[in-house]
Design a protein around this motif. Structure first.
Motif, PDB file in Angstrom:
ATOM      1  N   ALA A 127       0.870  -0.905   0.358  1.00  0.00           N
ATOM      2  CA  ALA A 127       0.199  -0.388  -0.304  1.00  0.00           C
ATOM      3  C   ALA A 127       0.306   1.170   0.108  1.00  0.00           C
ATOM      4  O   ALA A 127       2.075   1.444   0.459  1.00  0.00           O
ATOM      5  CB  ALA A 127      -1.385  -0.057   1.693  1.00  0.00           C
ATOM      6  N   PHE A 129       0.611   4.883   1.593  1.00  0.00           N
ATOM      7  CA  PHE A 129      -0.373   5.642   2.105  1.00  0.00           C
ATOM      8  C   PHE A 129       0.029   7.419   2.261  1.00  0.00           C
ATOM      9  O   PHE A 129       0.774   7.735   2.418  1.00  0.00           O
ATOM     10  CB  PHE A 129       0.157   5.091   3.672  1.00  0.00           C
ATOM     11  CG  PHE A 129      -0.246   4.013   4.210  1.00  0.00           C
ATOM     12  CD1 PHE A 129      -1.129   3.136   4.774  1.00  0.00           C
ATOM     13  CD2 PHE A 129       1.102   2.866   3.671  1.00  0.00           C
ATOM     14  CE1 PHE A 129      -1.360   2.100   5.304  1.00  0.00           C
ATOM     15  CE2 PHE A 129       0.769   1.429   3.989  1.00  0.00           C
ATOM     16  CZ  PHE A 129      -0.907   0.996   4.910  1.00  0.00           C
ATOM     17  N   TYR A 139       5.434   4.295   1.054  1.00  0.00           N
ATOM     18  CA  TYR A 139       4.893   2.846   0.343  1.00  0.00           C
ATOM     19  C   TYR A 139       5.369   1.768   1.427  1.00  0.00           C
ATOM     20  O   TYR A 139       6.422   1.699   2.098  1.00  0.00           O
ATOM     21  CB  TYR A 139       5.766   2.946  -0.360  1.00  0.00           C
ATOM     22  CG  TYR A 139       5.873   1.537  -1.228  1.00  0.00           C
ATOM     23  CD1 TYR A 139       4.504   0.598  -2.259  1.00  0.00           C
ATOM     24  CD2 TYR A 139       6.791   0.145  -0.681  1.00  0.00           C
ATOM     25  CE1 TYR A 139       4.605  -0.399  -2.501  1.00  0.00           C
ATOM     26  CE2 TYR A 139       6.372  -1.033  -1.543  1.00  0.00           C
ATOM     27  CZ  TYR A 139       5.520  -1.338  -2.491  1.00  0.00           C
ATOM     28  OH  TYR A 139       5.170  -2.141  -2.850  1.00  0.00           O
ATOM     29  N   VAL A 157      -4.774  -4.400   7.386  1.00  0.00           N
ATOM     30  CA  VAL A 157      -4.467  -2.554   7.208  1.00  0.00           C
ATOM     31  C   VAL A 157      -5.161  -1.353   7.352  1.00  0.00           C
ATOM     32  O   VAL A 157      -3.896  -0.468   6.458  1.00  0.00           O
ATOM     33  CB  VAL A 157      -4.726  -2.934   5.401  1.00  0.00           C
ATOM     34  CG1 VAL A 157      -5.091  -1.706   4.892  1.00  0.00           C
ATOM     35  CG2 VAL A 157      -4.249  -4.228   4.960  1.00  0.00           C
ATOM     36  N   ALA A 161      -2.764   1.940   8.633  1.00  0.00           N
ATOM     37  CA  ALA A 161      -3.562   3.308   8.607  1.00  0.00           C
ATOM     38  C   ALA A 161      -3.393   4.372   9.012  1.00  0.00           C
ATOM     39  O   ALA A 161      -3.187   5.621   9.159  1.00  0.00           O
ATOM     40  CB  ALA A 161      -4.894   3.214   7.874  1.00  0.00           C
ATOM     41  N   LEU A 169      -5.590   5.309   0.671  1.00  0.00           N
ATOM     42  CA  LEU A 169      -4.292   4.253   0.200  1.00  0.00           C
ATOM     43  C   LEU A 169      -4.639   4.363  -1.091  1.00  0.00           C
ATOM     44  O   LEU A 169      -5.469   4.240  -1.467  1.00  0.00           O
ATOM     45  CB  LEU A 169      -4.307   3.865   1.249  1.00  0.00           C
ATOM     46  CG  LEU A 169      -4.313   2.875   2.499  1.00  0.00           C
ATOM     47  CD1 LEU A 169      -4.951   3.881   3.062  1.00  0.00           C
ATOM     48  CD2 LEU A 169      -4.556   1.807   3.083  1.00  0.00           C
ATOM     49  N   LEU A 171      -4.040   0.552  -3.002  1.00  0.00           N
ATOM     50  CA  LEU A 171      -3.787  -0.816  -3.167  1.00  0.00           C
ATOM     51  C   LEU A 171      -2.564  -1.491  -3.970  1.00  0.00           C
ATOM     52  O   LEU A 171      -3.121  -1.289  -5.150  1.00  0.00           O
ATOM     53  CB  LEU A 171      -4.988  -1.536  -2.620  1.00  0.00           C
ATOM     54  CG  LEU A 171      -5.375  -1.362  -1.775  1.00  0.00           C
ATOM     55  CD1 LEU A 171      -6.553  -1.453  -1.003  1.00  0.00           C
ATOM     56  CD2 LEU A 171      -4.685  -0.855  -0.251  1.00  0.00           C
ATOM     57  N   THR A 190     -10.558  -6.178  -1.912  1.00  0.00           N
ATOM     58  CA  THR A 190     -10.778  -4.589  -2.194  1.00  0.00           C
ATOM     59  C   THR A 190     -12.048  -4.411  -1.815  1.00  0.00           C
ATOM     60  O   THR A 190     -12.048  -3.121  -1.331  1.00  0.00           O
ATOM     61  CB  THR A 190     -10.665  -4.286  -4.548  1.00  0.00           C
ATOM     62  OG1 THR A 190      -9.296  -4.765  -4.480  1.00  0.00           O
ATOM     63  CG2 THR A 190     -10.803  -2.641  -4.408  1.00  0.00           C
ATOM     64  N   VAL A 204     -10.075   4.337  -0.381  1.00  0.00           N
ATOM     65  CA  VAL A 204      -9.145   3.681  -1.276  1.00  0.00           C
ATOM     66  C   VAL A 204      -8.984   4.063  -2.753  1.00  0.00           C
ATOM     67  O   VAL A 204      -9.759   4.125  -3.376  1.00  0.00           O
ATOM     68  CB  VAL A 204      -9.583   1.860  -1.363  1.00  0.00           C
ATOM     69  CG1 VAL A 204      -8.460   1.765  -2.341  1.00  0.00           C
ATOM     70  CG2 VAL A 204      -8.914   1.695  -0.103  1.00  0.00           C
ATOM     71  N   HIS A 207      -6.474   0.871  -7.024  1.00  0.00           N
ATOM     72  CA  HIS A 207      -5.636  -0.788  -6.437  1.00  0.00           C
ATOM     73  C   HIS A 207      -5.296  -1.434  -8.273  1.00  0.00           C
ATOM     74  O   HIS A 207      -5.773  -0.823  -8.754  1.00  0.00           O
ATOM     75  CB  HIS A 207      -6.932  -1.705  -6.088  1.00  0.00           C
ATOM     76  CG  HIS A 207      -6.450  -3.201  -5.307  1.00  0.00           C
ATOM     77  ND1 HIS A 207      -6.943  -3.860  -4.799  1.00  0.00           N
ATOM     78  CD2 HIS A 207      -5.460  -3.636  -5.850  1.00  0.00           C
ATOM     79  CE1 HIS A 207      -6.130  -5.371  -4.140  1.00  0.00           C
ATOM     80  NE2 HIS A 207      -4.742  -4.612  -5.517  1.00  0.00           N
TER      81      HIS A 207
END
Length: 224
Positions: A127, A129, A139, A157, A161, A169, A171, A190, A204, A207
């Motif tokens: 991830a 951040f 990272y 996760v 965070a 984030l 992903l 996800t 998020v 991804h």
């Protein structure tokens, strides 16, 4: 014929200086790295031989030390030089995603995540951040799996965070098979991560699934 005897516009180094590195073929770029050839073969000829032997540039660059050093014209010195070059490339990309800077280039993010994950022989989930202004915090690789799966725990996760004070984030994980197409399991995890992080108002943003030469974005697919 030695490369020195070629027309100046066809020599890899002179061609790079005149036109830029992006116009050179894989063999020409590799020839500059090799610097010299072997008896009866110029550096470009040797580069072409190596690309054919290993099956391509990526396979050559990511070859195990023993196999790399056993190839004609290679050895420990070239292996060390290559590893240093690859690490410089990764650090250069990382420096462009420095802490405290806002993300402005999706292409840079894609390239950075690919450099971190594409070469791995196992599946890894990571991830990037970000704070609420989408500035990079750090990272991190979070979970490591086998060749075909990785156990991802949304609670862990979310905990990380919160520890980092992240507001968002990005992903990412790799498919060691080289095929970047997301699986149903990728989509399910996800969704679970979005739900878990949403409880803490952490977004998020995307991804990315990293394959061999391709990176698939969930956001671009409309899945986020």
């Amino acid at each position: 014929m030695s490369i020195k005897d070629w027309p100046e516009g066809e020599r890899p180094r002179e061609k790079l200086l005149a036109l830029g590195a992006e116009v050179l073929s894989d063999a020409e770029l590799l020839a500059i790295f090799l610097r010299v050839g072997v008896q009866g073969r110029s550096a470009v000829d040797l580069a072409r031989d190596l690309l054919l032997e290993f099956g391509g540039l990526r396979q050559l660059l990511e070859a195990e030390r023993e196999r790399f050093c056993a190839a004609r014209g290679m050895g420990d010195a070239k292996y060390v030089q290559l590893q240093a070059t690859l690490e410089l490339s990764r650090r250069h990309l990382a420096s462009q995603l420095a802490r405290g800077e806002a993300l402005t280039s999706p292409t840079l993010v894609r390239a950075y995540l690919s450099s971190q994950l594409r070469h791995l022989g196992h599946e890894e989930f990571a991830a990037l951040f970000l704070d609420t202004q989408h500035r990079v915090i750090r990272y991190e690789s979070l979970f490591r799996g086998t060749l075909d799966s990785a156990s991802v725990y949304p609670r862990e996760v979310a905990r990380r965070a919160l520890e980092l004070g992240a507001g968002a984030l990005i992903l990412a994980h790799n498919h060691p098979s080289g095929v970047a197409e997301p699986s149903d399991a990728d989509r399910r995890i996800t969704d679970r991560l979005c739900e878990a992080l949403g409880l803490f108002e952490i977004r998020v943003l995307d991804h990315f699934v990293v394959g061999d030469g391709e990176v698939v974005s969930f956001a671009e697919r409309g899945w986020l």
